[in-house]
Design a protein around this motif. Sequence first.
Motif, PDB file in Angstrom:
ATOM      1  N   ILE A 108       0.746  -1.061   0.325  1.00  0.00           N
ATOM      2  CA  ILE A 108       0.135  -0.008  -0.113  1.00  0.00           C
ATOM      3  C   ILE A 108       0.927   1.571  -0.274  1.00  0.00           C
ATOM      4  CG2 ILE A 108      -1.827   1.170   1.591  1.00  0.00           C
ATOM      5  CD1 ILE A 108      -3.273  -1.546   2.620  1.00  0.00           C
ATOM      6  N   VAL A 109       1.816   1.266   0.551  1.00  0.00           N
ATOM      7  CA  VAL A 109       2.700   2.184   0.010  1.00  0.00           C
ATOM      8  C   VAL A 109       3.726   2.683  -0.056  1.00  0.00           C
ATOM      9  CG1 VAL A 109       5.131   3.214   1.898  1.00  0.00           C
ATOM     10  CG2 VAL A 109       3.417   2.179   3.893  1.00  0.00           C
ATOM     11  N   LEU A 110       3.948   1.766  -1.334  1.00  0.00           N
ATOM     12  CA  LEU A 110       4.790   1.476  -1.825  1.00  0.00           C
ATOM     13  C   LEU A 110       4.023   1.896  -3.972  1.00  0.00           C
ATOM     14  CD1 LEU A 110       7.314   1.054  -3.640  1.00  0.00           C
ATOM     15  CD2 LEU A 110       6.571  -1.787  -3.970  1.00  0.00           C
ATOM     16  N   ILE A 111       2.387   1.484  -2.901  1.00  0.00           N
ATOM     17  CA  ILE A 111       1.613   2.152  -4.682  1.00  0.00           C
ATOM     18  C   ILE A 111       1.241   3.659  -3.943  1.00  0.00           C
ATOM     19  CG2 ILE A 111      -0.974   2.023  -5.313  1.00  0.00           C
ATOM     20  CD1 ILE A 111      -0.620  -0.889  -4.835  1.00  0.00           C
ATOM     21  N   ALA A 112       0.963   4.119  -2.958  1.00  0.00           N
ATOM     22  CA  ALA A 112       0.904   5.423  -2.525  1.00  0.00           C
ATOM     23  C   ALA A 112       1.853   5.931  -3.446  1.00  0.00           C
ATOM     24  CB  ALA A 112       0.568   5.558  -1.529  1.00  0.00           C
ATOM     25  N   PHE A 113       3.625   6.143  -3.055  1.00  0.00           N
ATOM     26  CA  PHE A 113       4.843   6.429  -3.548  1.00  0.00           C
ATOM     27  C   PHE A 113       4.639   6.431  -4.868  1.00  0.00           C
ATOM     28  CE2 PHE A 113       8.973   6.052  -4.675  1.00  0.00           C
ATOM     29  CZ  PHE A 113       9.247   7.224  -4.427  1.00  0.00           C
ATOM     30  N   ILE A 114       3.881   5.405  -5.389  1.00  0.00           N
ATOM     31  CA  ILE A 114       4.363   5.154  -7.369  1.00  0.00           C
ATOM     32  C   ILE A 114       3.496   6.351  -8.144  1.00  0.00           C
ATOM     33  CG2 ILE A 114       3.670   4.133  -9.334  1.00  0.00           C
ATOM     34  CD1 ILE A 114       5.052   1.338  -7.276  1.00  0.00           C
ATOM     35  N   LEU A 115       2.366   6.516  -7.446  1.00  0.00           N
ATOM     36  CA  LEU A 115       1.120   6.767  -8.283  1.00  0.00           C
ATOM     37  C   LEU A 115       1.280   7.951  -7.409  1.00  0.00           C
ATOM     38  CD1 LEU A 115      -2.228   5.592  -6.391  1.00  0.00           C
ATOM     39  CD2 LEU A 115      -1.308   5.599  -8.782  1.00  0.00           C
ATOM     40  N   GLN A 116       2.259   8.739  -6.411  1.00  0.00           N
ATOM     41  CA  GLN A 116       2.741   9.853  -6.342  1.00  0.00           C
ATOM     42  C   GLN A 116       4.174  10.877  -7.031  1.00  0.00           C
ATOM     43  OE1 GLN A 116       3.173  10.720  -1.900  1.00  0.00           O
ATOM     44  NE2 GLN A 116       0.757  10.278  -1.505  1.00  0.00           N
ATOM     45  N   ASN A 117       4.376   9.554  -7.558  1.00  0.00           N
ATOM     46  CA  ASN A 117       5.993  10.020  -8.637  1.00  0.00           C
ATOM     47  C   ASN A 117       5.620   9.286  -9.610  1.00  0.00           C
ATOM     48  OD1 ASN A 117       7.970  10.873  -6.890  1.00  0.00           O
ATOM     49  ND2 ASN A 117       7.350   9.186  -5.437  1.00  0.00           N
TER      50      ASN A 117
END
Length: 158
Positions: free
Chosen positions: A89-98
Motif C-alpha cells: 500500500i505504501v509502495l502504491i502510494a509512492f508510485i502514484l505520487q511520483n
Amino acid sequence: MTETPRSFDTNNPDDALTTQSPGAADATSGTGTGSGTSEVETSRSGVPAGRAETSRADVPAPASAPEARQVTRAGLVWAAVACALVVLIVLIAFILQNQEYVQVKFFGLEGSVPLGMALFIAAVGGGVLVAIAGAARIIQLRLAAHRVRRQASGTRTR
C-alpha cells in the motif's frame, strides 16, 4: 514512642559518629544497657537494625499469569501477509505520487519512464541481487555441511 529527629550539628560532640560495642555504656546517660544502646538503631534504609528487610517469602505470590500463546506457522504467515500488504500500500502510494516522467539511460538503452516506476524497478533489481548472493551463500554452506557429514561417516560416494 518515636522521637522527632533533630538537625545534625558538627560542633556538638554528642552528634559525633561513634561506634559502640554490645554491652558498652550509653554515651548520653552513662548507663549500660546490655544491648549496646538505649535507642533502637536504624540502618541507612530506615529499617531497625537486627530486623531483616522484607524477604521474598513475605511478599505474596502474584496471581498465576495467563499461559503464553503458542506461535504457529499459520499465525506467522498471517503476520507476514499483513506486513506485505502494508508495504505494498505504501509502495502504491509512492508510485502514484511520483508520476513525472524522467529520462533513464542504462548501457546504451534510453527511455522515459515515470519516476516512481523507475525507483521501483531499481529496488526490485537490488532485491534480486541480494537474493542471488544469499542463495549462493546458502548453497556454499550446504555443500560444506555435506562434506563434513561425509567425512564424519567415513564413506566416500563418487
